[in-house]
Design a protein around this motif. Structure first.
Motif, mmCIF file in Angstrom:
data_model
loop_
_atom_site.group_PDB
_atom_site.id
_atom_site.type_symbol
_atom_site.label_atom_id
_atom_site.label_comp_id
_atom_site.label_asym_id
_atom_site.label_seq_id
_atom_site.Cartn_x
_atom_site.Cartn_y
_atom_site.Cartn_z
ATOM 1 N N ARG B 419 0.823 -1.199 0.000
ATOM 2 C CA ARG B 419 0.000 0.000 0.000
ATOM 3 C C ARG B 419 0.861 1.255 0.000
ATOM 4 O O ARG B 419 0.502 2.256 -0.586
ATOM 5 N N ALA B 423 -0.364 1.061 -4.075
ATOM 6 C CA ALA B 423 -1.403 0.163 -4.577
ATOM 7 C C ALA B 423 -2.710 0.445 -3.838
ATOM 8 O O ALA B 423 -2.702 0.752 -2.646
ATOM 9 N N SER B 424 -3.821 0.332 -4.525
ATOM 10 C CA SER B 424 -5.098 0.487 -3.846
ATOM 11 C C SER B 424 -5.363 -0.766 -3.037
ATOM 12 O O SER B 424 -4.687 -1.783 -3.196
ATOM 13 N N ARG B 425 -6.374 -0.669 -2.213
ATOM 14 C CA ARG B 425 -6.724 -1.825 -1.401
ATOM 15 C C ARG B 425 -6.996 -3.049 -2.281
ATOM 16 O O ARG B 425 -6.524 -4.149 -2.026
ATOM 17 N N GLN B 427 -6.028 -3.552 -5.385
ATOM 18 C CA GLN B 427 -4.809 -4.025 -6.054
ATOM 19 C C GLN B 427 -3.946 -4.829 -5.099
ATOM 20 O O GLN B 427 -3.421 -5.884 -5.448
ATOM 21 N N ARG C 23 -18.824 7.511 1.616
ATOM 22 C CA ARG C 23 -17.517 6.887 1.664
ATOM 23 C C ARG C 23 -17.549 5.708 2.641
ATOM 24 O O ARG C 23 -16.987 4.650 2.382
ATOM 25 N N GLU C 27 -16.493 1.954 1.665
ATOM 26 C CA GLU C 27 -15.352 1.288 2.292
ATOM 27 C C GLU C 27 -15.785 0.178 3.245
ATOM 28 O O GLU C 27 -15.202 -0.885 3.269
#
Lengths: 427, 529, 302
Positions: B419, B423-425, B427, C23, C27
Motif C-alpha cells: 500500500r 497500490a489500492s486496497r 490491487q 464513503r 469502504e
C-alpha cells in the motif's frame, strides 16, 4: 508471541491429559478390573472384558424397543440371578447384527421384524426356537405364521403391526369409508389441505402402498404347493400389478397420492390437522393422541369393485443369535417370554404396539381399544410380509416404480420394467 | 526457489536429554513388543503380529539413527494410516475376488452346522423336560460333549431319565438321585452344574441329542429345559451331501451362479452358502453387464462434477466472505465469524435431514417462503442444484475459516509495503494477498476435492441418490460412485460386498489415473512456490 | 514474524462515523451488507433447528423458522436420560474429540513439516498416495476394519469393539487427514527463516518447534476446530463400533434416535444438535484469539 505459544501448547497439554482421562474413565466403564495399562489383561483368560463382560445376556434392539425392553429385561435378569444388558444399535441393526454375529461379537438375542428371518437364516445368524405346545391357543395365528420360515420357527413374537386408516372426524363426515373412491370423495368434500396422507416420497414406499397394490390384484410372490413363497413367481409386472399401477397414476393425477408426502411428514400432516385421512400403523397412535385429534381407525378400504385391500402384517419378535456367547441363557429367556405375556405387558407403556398374546390383548383393550382393533385387523385383514431373502430385491424397484407412476410415468411400462429388474436379481 | 538439498541437520549432535529420551522410548517399544507378541501368537492374530513387529522394526530403524530425518516426522501419522486405512484397503481388494455377501459370509463348515442344527423338529405332543446337567468330578468347561450327563424330569409323571451324547436316555436309579422343585438337584457321583455353568458350556451342549428312539432325541433348550425333537437334515462328510430324513431328498454341492450351494435333484437349494473365491467374476460382471458398466461411468462423471463444483463453490463463497469481512475497521467481525461458523458446527446428518425437508415440493420451506412450485427432488437438474446448494451451505464455513486463518497469517507488513507503494486496497488484495493465499490453500482444495469425491452423507441423506428415472434402478441422477457402491454393498437389496469391493477397486484405479494428471498439476504448483 | 507487529497498526484509523456516509458505505458499509446476506443464508436452517428444538410438537411440518410455541421439553427429555445417557454421550464425545483432534493436528503437523521442508525420495509420491487413500471409498473397508478391531480386542480387550479407546484408535487412521492443509501453510513460511536458524546451530527439531510452529498457530487453531467438528459428526463408523449405551458418542446416540422415528423425534435431536453446536462455537470463540493472529501478535490483548 512467546506467551501465546505457551498457552496454545497448554491447550495441547490439556488435550493430552484428557486423553489420559479417556483411557482411565473408559477402562472404568468398559472393563471391570485391572486394565488401566494399555494392552489390558493378557493373562486374564477367556472372558473378554467388553461392555457386556459381566452381562449374562446381551440383547440388541432399535432405539424405541430398547427403551421399552430395558427395565423388564433387567427385572427378568434379577429374578434369574443374571445380568442383562440391552443395547441400542444406532444404524442398520439387521446388518450390524449379522456382521457382529459372524465375527463372534454379537449379542445373544436380537429384536426385529419377522421379515428379517430369511436373511438372518441364510447368513446362519440365528437359531431355531421351540414354542410351547399351547402357543396356538395363546398367540395370534398371524404372528405364529410370521415366525415360521421353511417349516421352522425362528423367533418368539410379541407385537404385531399393520397399516390401518385413520380419519380426522373434523375433516370428514365419512370416518370409515367402505371404498377408496368413497374416501377420496369424502376427503375432498371435507376441504382439508390434503385428502390423504400416505407416504410415497421420491423413492417410493412399497410397504405403505401394499393395500392399494393388493386391492387392484397385485401380488409380490406366488406360493408353491406347500404354501411357501416361490421366488421364481414374481407378481410385479403381471396383470394385477399393472391394474394397480393405473389406479396409482390416476390417484397421482388427482393429487390424492403425491411424492411430496414422505415418511418424514406423513404422520405430522395428519396430527397437524392438514390431512383428512392417514394410512399408517399403530406406531402413529401415540402421536395422534398427543395432538388431540378426534379420530377413528378402520381397515384400509379397497377400490370399488376390486379385491379387498390387504396390507402387510409385520410381527416383532425376539431371535436367538447363532453365535451368542450366552446361547443357553438366551434360550431360557426366550422360553420365558414365549410362555407368558408378562414381558410384553411391561414393554407396552413405553412402546405401544398391539401385543400378539390374546390374553394381554383383552386386558389392554379396556384402556387402549385402538391397539386391540389394530391387532384384530392384523389378524383378519393382513398378510405377513414374505420373509424370503428375495424380498430384499423387491422393495427398491417396486417402490421406485410406484413413485414414478404417481409422478406421471407410464404405468404399464414402468411396472413391467420393475418386474424385470426384480426377476433378474432373484435367481 | 531455495535449494532442494536437505538442510544439514543430520550433522548436528543431539543433546544429552534428547539421547536419554530416545533410549527410553526405544526401550519402551522393545518391552511392549516382547510382552505382547506371545499374546498375539496365542490368539492367532497374525495380522496384528505382523503390524506390531513391523512397527517396532520401523521405530528402531528410524529413531536409533540420526539419519532418515523426514521419516521420524512422518512415521507416527503414517503408522495409523497404514494400519487403519491401507491394510483395510488391501483386505477390500481381497474381498473383490470372493463372493462375500449375504448368505456367503462364513466357512462351509459353519454353513453345514447352521443347516443341520436349524433342522431340528420338535416332536408333536412331546412335553418339555426339566433339565439338569452333571459332570463327574469338578466343573472344568470341557469341550467334549461326552463329558456331560443329562438328567431329565418329566413335568407330568415326574419320571427321571438320564443319558448323554453317547448313551441313550434310560430311567435313572431313583436312589442315587435327589429331585427338588421338579428338577434333579443332586446325583451320586456327579456335580450338577448351575444355570450359569450350563450357559458357559452351552456351545458344547446345544447340539447334543440324548436319544430316546432311533429318530428322536432330547435336546437342551436353554439352561433349564429340554425338548424332544428330530434333526431332519444330516451331513455326510464322505459324500459331501446333506440328506433330509423325512422327504429323503439328497442335497449335494453344486454351483448356482458363481457360488456353491447344497442343491437337491429338483434344483431346490438350501439358503446357506459360504465364502468362496470367485476369481475375477465380480470384475467381469462390472465390465460386461452393460447397465452397470455404463451407469458406473456416468456416476463417475457426476462425481467429478459434484466434487469439483462443491470445492469451487464453497471456496469462492468462503474466500470472498473472508476477504470482505477481514477489514480491521469492520465492527462486529468476531460476531460475523462466529455466526458464519455455525453451519459447520451442526452435525452433518442433522443439517442434511433438515435441508431435505426444505426441498419438499408441497410442504418445504424453500417453496413456501419463495412461493415457488419447484419439484426439487423430482427433477434431475434441480436435484443436482439442490445437492450443490446444500453442500455449499455445509462447506462454505470451512473455506471461510481457513481463508480467514490464512489471511491472518499473511504478515501485515507485506500488505503495508504494497500500500505504501501506492497500490489500492483492491490491487493489494489481488496482487499480494491472492497469490500468497493460493499457495497456502491449493493443497487444501485438492484435499477438499478428495473429501467430496467420497462425500457419502451429502448424497445419501439428502436425496438418497434420486431421482431415479423410470426403468432405471442402479443409479439415480444425483448418485455419486460411493452412494451407488454403498447400495450394492449394504443397500435395499441383499448385501454383496464382493461386487461392491470390485466397484471400489475399479473406482480406486480410475482415481489413480486422475491422480496421475493431478501429479502434473502439483508439479507446476511446486514450481511456483 | 520477529518484526514488532504493532508498528504496522494504523495509529489514526478513522472510525466509521467520522466518514461521510457515502464513503463509509463504499469502504465499510457494503461489507456489512454482504455479511448480513451471508448471515441470513448461514442462519436460517439453524433457526429452523432452534425452533424445532423448542417446538413442543417436535414434528417437521409443524416447525417454522419462527417458533410458534415454546417449550424446553425436548431438552428436558434429553437431560433426563430417558432416551439414553445423554450426559455420558456428551462426555464421551468430548473425550473422543479432544484425543483424536489433538492427535490428528499434531501428527499432521509433524508429517507436514517433513513434506514441506525436506527433499527426500518418495516425497511427492507420498503426498499423492495420501490423497489417493483419502479418495478410496472408505465405507467399504469398514467391514475389514471391523474384523481387525475385533481381533485387536482379543489381544488387548480395552482396544476392542465397543470401547472408546478402540474407536479412538480407528479414528486415528485419519491422522494424516490434515497434512495437505497444513503443508500448504508451511510452504508460505519463508524458508530463509529456518535456514538462518540452521546456520545458527539449531537442530531440525528446534527449527520445527521454535520457528515454524509459532508462526503457524492461527492455522493450527483453525485446523483444530475443523478437526473437532469432523470427529464429532462421525456416526457411520461409530454406530458400527459403539453399541453399549455408555460408550456412545453424541452423533451415534442422536442418530439412533433419528433412525427410530425421523418424523417425530425431530424435536429431541434438534435439541441435541443445539447442544452439540454450543461447544464448537465456544471453542471457536476461544480459539479466535489465536486465529486472529498476525495483526495482533505481540500486542498485549488479543
Amino acid at each position: 508471541m512467546l506467551i501465546r505459544r505457551k498457552s496454545f501448547l497448554a491447550l495441547g497439554a490439556v488435550g493430552a491429559s484428557a486423553a489420559l482421562l479417556a483411557a482411565c474413565s473408559s477402562s472404568d466403564s468398559s472393563s471391570s478390573s485391572d486394565s488401566s495399562d494399555a494392552g489390558g489383561s493378557s493373562d486374564g483368560g477367556g472372558d473378554a472384558p467388553k461392555a457386556d463382560a459381566n452381562a449374562d445376556l446381551v440383547i440388541w434392539a432399535d432405539e424405541a424397543k430398547a427403551t421399552a425392553l430395558k427395565a423388564p429385561a433387567e427385572k427378568w435378569g434379577s429374578e434369574n440371578g443374571l445380568k442383562v444388558a440391552v443395547q441400542t444399535v444406532a444404524n442398520d441393526l439387521q446388518t450390524s447384527f449379522v456382521t457382529a454375529d459372524q465375527a463372534g461379537n454379537g449379542p445373544d438375542i436380537v429384536m426385529g421384524a419377522h421379515d428379517w428371518i430369511g436373511n438372518l437364516v441364510q447368513n446362519g445368524a440365528i437359531s431355531t426356537v421351540q414354542l410351547p405346545a399351547d402357543a396356538k391357543d395363546t398367540t395370534l395365528s398371524v404372528a405364529l405364521d410370521a415366525m415360521q420360515y421353511n417349516g421352522q420357527t425362528y423367533g418368539v413374537p410379541y407385537a404385531v403391526e399393520t397399516l390401518v386408516l385413520f380419519a380426522n372426524k373434523k375433516l370428514t363426515d365419512t370416518p370409515e369409508p367402505k371404498t377408496f373412491e368413497e374416501l377420496v370423495e369424502a376427503g375432498k368434500a371435507g376441504g382439508a389441505d390434503a385428502v390423504l396422507s400416505l407416504p410415497v416420497g421420491e423413492q417410493g414406499d412399497a410397504y405403505h402402498m401394499e393395500p392399494l397394490y393388493t386391492s387392484a390384484g397385485g401380488y409380490l410372490f406366488g406360493k408353491d404347493s406347500k404354501g411357501q413363497y416361490d421366488s421364481k413367481d414374481v407378481g410385479v409386472g403381471k396383470e394385477g400389478s399393472i391394474a394397480a399401477a393405473e389406479k396409482m397414476k390416476e390417484l397421482g393425477k388427482q393429487g390424492v397420492l403425491k411424492t411430496s408426502i414422505t415418511g418424514d411428514n406423513a404422520i405430522s400432516l395428519f396430527t397437524d390437522g392438514k390431512a383428512a385421512y392417514l394410512i399408517s400403523g399403530p406406531w402413529a397412535i401415540a402421536d395422534i393422541k398427543t395432538a388431540k385429534i378426534d379420530f377413528t381407525l378402520s381397515a384400509v378400504p379397497g377400490f370399488e369393485g376390486m379385491d379387498k385391500a390387504v396390507p402387510f402384517a409385520g410381527v416383532n419378535g425376539f431371535y436367538a443369535a447363532a453365535h451368542g456367547k450366552n446361547a443357553g441363557n438366551a434360550q431360557t429367556f426366550l422360553s420365558d417370554v414365549a410362555g407368558t405375556a408378562d414381558l410384553a405387558k411391561a414393554m407396552f407403556p413405553k412402546n405401544e404396539l398391539p401385543p400378539v398374546n390374546k390374553e394381554l390383548q383383552k386386558e389392554l383393550a379396556v384402556d387402549n381399544p385402538e391397539m386391540a382393533k389394530v391387532a384384530e385387523l392384523a389378524e383378519k385383514n393382513a398378510d405377513p410380509m414374505p420373509a424370503i431373502p428375495a424380498m430384499a430385491e423387491v422393495w427398491t424397484p417396486l417402490g421406485q416404480a410406484e413413485a414414478n407412476i404417481i409422478g406421471g410415468a407410464d404405468p404399464k411400462k414402468t411396472m413391467t420394467s420393475a418386474g424385470k429388474q426384480i426377476s433378474s436379481k432373484v435367481s | 526457489m531455495t535449494s532442494t538439498k536437505a538442510p544439514g541437520h543430520a550433522t548436528r549432535s543431539s543433546t544429552a536429554p534428547g539421547l536419554v529420551l530416545r533410549i527410553l522410548l526405544l526401550g519402551a517399544v522393545l518391552a511392549v513388543t516382547v510382552w505382547i507378541v506371545p499374546v498375539m501368537i496365542g490368539q492367532r492374530q497374525w495380522l496384528w503380529l505382523a503390524v506390531t513387529v513391523l512397527a517396532a522394526l520401523g521405530i528402531f530403524v528410524l529413531y536409533s539413527t540420526r539419519r532418515l530425518v523426514p521419516g521420524k516426522y512422518i512415521f507416527p501419522g503414517t503408522f495409523f494410516l497404514v494400519v487403519f486405512l491401507i491394510v483395510p484397503i488391501v483386505l477390500t481388494v481381497g474381498y473383490s475376488f470372493t463372493n462375500f455377501g449375504d448368505a456367503k459370509r462364513g466357512t462351509k463348515d459353519e454353513a453345514i452346522a447352521s443347516i443341520t442344527s436349524n433342522s431340528v423338529q420338535q416332536t408333536a405332543n412331546s412335553r418339555r423336560q426339566a433339565l439338569s446337567v452333571g459332570v463327574t468330578g469338578g466343573f472344568t468347561a470341557s469341550e467334549d460333549p461326552a463329558d456331560y450327563t443329562f438328567f431329565f424330569v418329566d413335568p407330568d409323571d415326574h419320571s427321571v431319565r438320564e443319558g448323554s451324547s453317547t448313551q441313550a436316555a434310560t430311567a435313572a436309579d431313583p436312589d442315587s438321585i435327589t429331585v427338588t422343585d421338579g428338577r434333579v438337584s443332586a446325583a451320586d457321583g456327579f456335580t450338577i452344574l448351575t444355570a450359569k455353568q450350563v450357559n458357559e458350556v452351552y456351545g458344547t451342549l446345544k447340539d447334543v441329542g440324548v436319544e430316546t428312539s432311533d429318530t428322536t432325541a432330547l435336546r437342551p433348550q436353554g439352561t433349564t429345559q429340554a425338548f424332544e425333537g428330530t434333526k431332519t437334515l444330516r451331513y455326510d462328510a464322505a459324500s459331501d451331501t446333506i440328506t433330509d430324513s423325512i422327504s429323503g431328498a439328497v442335497y449335494s454341492v453344486k454351483k448356482v451362479g458363481t457360488s456353491e450351494y447344497f442343491v437337491d435333484a429338483d434344483g431346490n437349494r438350501l439358503p446357506q452358502s459360504w465364502l468362496q473365491g470367485v476369481g475375477a467374476a465380480n470384475y467381469v460382471r462390472l465390465f460386461t453387464d452393460s447397465s452397470i458398466g455404463s451407469q458406473f461411468l456416468r456416476a463417475f462423471g457426476w462425481t467429478l462434477v459434484f466434487a469439483a463444483g462443491s470445492v469451487l463453490l464453497t471456496f469462492l463463497v468462503g474466500f470472498a466472505l473472508a476477504l470482505v469481512l477481514n477489514d480491521e475497521r469492520l465492527r462486529g467481525r468476531r460476531i460475523y465469524r462466529s455466526v458464519l461458523l455455525m453451519p459447520y458446527a451442526v452435525p452433518g446428518f442433522i443439517s442434511l435431514l433438515v435441508w431435505s425437508n426444505f426441498y419438499n415440493r408441497d410442504y418445504g420451506l424453500i417453496n413456501q417462503t419463495l412461493h415457488l412450485h419447484l419439484d426439487w427432488f423430482g427433477d434431475p437438474t434441480l436435484a443436482k442444484a439442490a445437492v450443490l446448494l446444500t453442500n455449499l451451505w455445509m462447506g462454505f464455513p470451512y473455506m471461510f475459516i481457513i481463508s480467514t486463518g490464512a489471511l491472518q497469517s499473511i504478515p501485515k507488513d507485506v500488505l503495508e509495503a504494497a500500500r505504501m507503494d501506492g497500490a489500492s486496497r483492491l490491487q493489494a488484495t489481488l496482487k499480494v494477498v491472492m497469490p500468497l493465499l493460493l499457495v497456502a490453500v491449493s493443497p487444501l482444495l485438492v484435499a477438499s476435492f478428495a473429501f467430496n469425491f467420497n462425500n457419502f452423507n451429502a448424497i445419501e441423506l439428502l436425496t438418497g441418490g434420486g431421482p431415479f428415472p423410470a426403468d432405471q434402478y442402479t443409479r439415480g441422477a444425483t448418485d455419486i460412485i460411493i452412494s451407488m457402491v454403498y447400495r450394492a454393498a449394504f443397500g435395499g437389496s441383499g448385501a454383496d460386498f464382493g461386487f461392491a469391493s470390485a466397484m471400489s477397486v475399479a473406482l480406486f484405479v480410475l482415481t489413480g489415473i486422475l491422480a496421475a494428471v493431478q501429479f502434473r498439476f502439483t508439479a507446476r504448483l511446486e514450481d511456483i512456490s | 514474524m520477529t518484526t514488532p507487529q504493532h508498528t504496522s497498526r494504523r495509529t489514526a484509523e478513522p472510525t466509521p462515523r467520522r466518514m461521510p456516509l457515502g464513503r463509509w458505505f463504499a469502504e465499510i458499509g457494503w461489507r456489512h451488507l454482504v455479511g448480513f446476506l451471508a448471515v441470513v443464508f448461514a442462519v436460517f436452517p439453524i433457526l429452523f433447528v432452534l425452533s424445532a428444538s423448542v417446538n413442543p410438537l417436535g414434528t417437521v411440518s409443524s416447525t417454522g423458522i419462527i417458533p410458534k410455541a415454546f417449550s424446553l421439553e425436548h431438552y428436558r427429555t434429553l437431560l433426563s436420560g430417558e432416551k439414553g445417557p445423554f450426559l455420558r454421550w456428551y462426555l464421551n464425545t468430548i473425550i473422543v474429540c479432544v484425543v483424536v483432534s489433538v492427535a490428528q493436528v499434531a501428527l499432521s503437523v509433524l508429517a507436514s513439516y517433513a513434506f514441506s521442508r525436506f527433499r527426500f525420495t518418495g516425497r511427492r509420491a507420498g503426498m499423492l498416495t495420501l490423497l489417493l487413500i483419502m479418495m478410496f471409498p472408505a465405507i467399504l473397508s469398514m467391514i475389514a476394519v471391523y474384523s481387525m478391531i475385533s481381533g485387536l480386542g482379543k489381544i488387548a480387550p480395552m482396544l476392542g469393539l465397543d470401547t472408546l479407546p478402540g474407536y479412538i484408535i480407528v479414528m486415528l487412521g485419519g491422522s494424516l487427514g490434515q497434512v495437505w492443509l497444513i503443508k500448504g501453510f508451511f510452504d508460505t513460511v519463508p524458508r530463509e527463516l529456518d535456514e538462518a536458524a540452521i546456520i545458527d546451530g539449531a537442530s531440525h527439531w528446534q527449527v520445527f518447534s521454535r520457528i515454524l510452529l509459532p508462526s503457524l498457530v492461527p492455522i493450527l487453531a483453525t485446523t483444530l476446530v475443523l478437526s473437532v467438528v469432523g470427529v464429532m459428526s462421525d456416526f457411520l463408523l461409530g454406530s458400527i463400533f459403539l453399541t453399549g449405551d455408555d460408550h456412545k458418542t453424541l452423533a451415534v446416540g442422536l442418530y439412533g434416535m433419528l433412525s427410530g422415528d425421523r418424523s417425530n423425534n425431530l424435536g429431541v435431536f434438534a435439541a441435541g444438535s443445539v447442544m452439540i453446536m454450543v461447544p464448537v462455537i465456544v471453542l471457536y470463540q476461544f480459539l479466535q484469539r489465536y486465529i486472529v493472529g498476525g495483526s495482533t501478535a505481540g500486542a498485549v490483548k488479543g
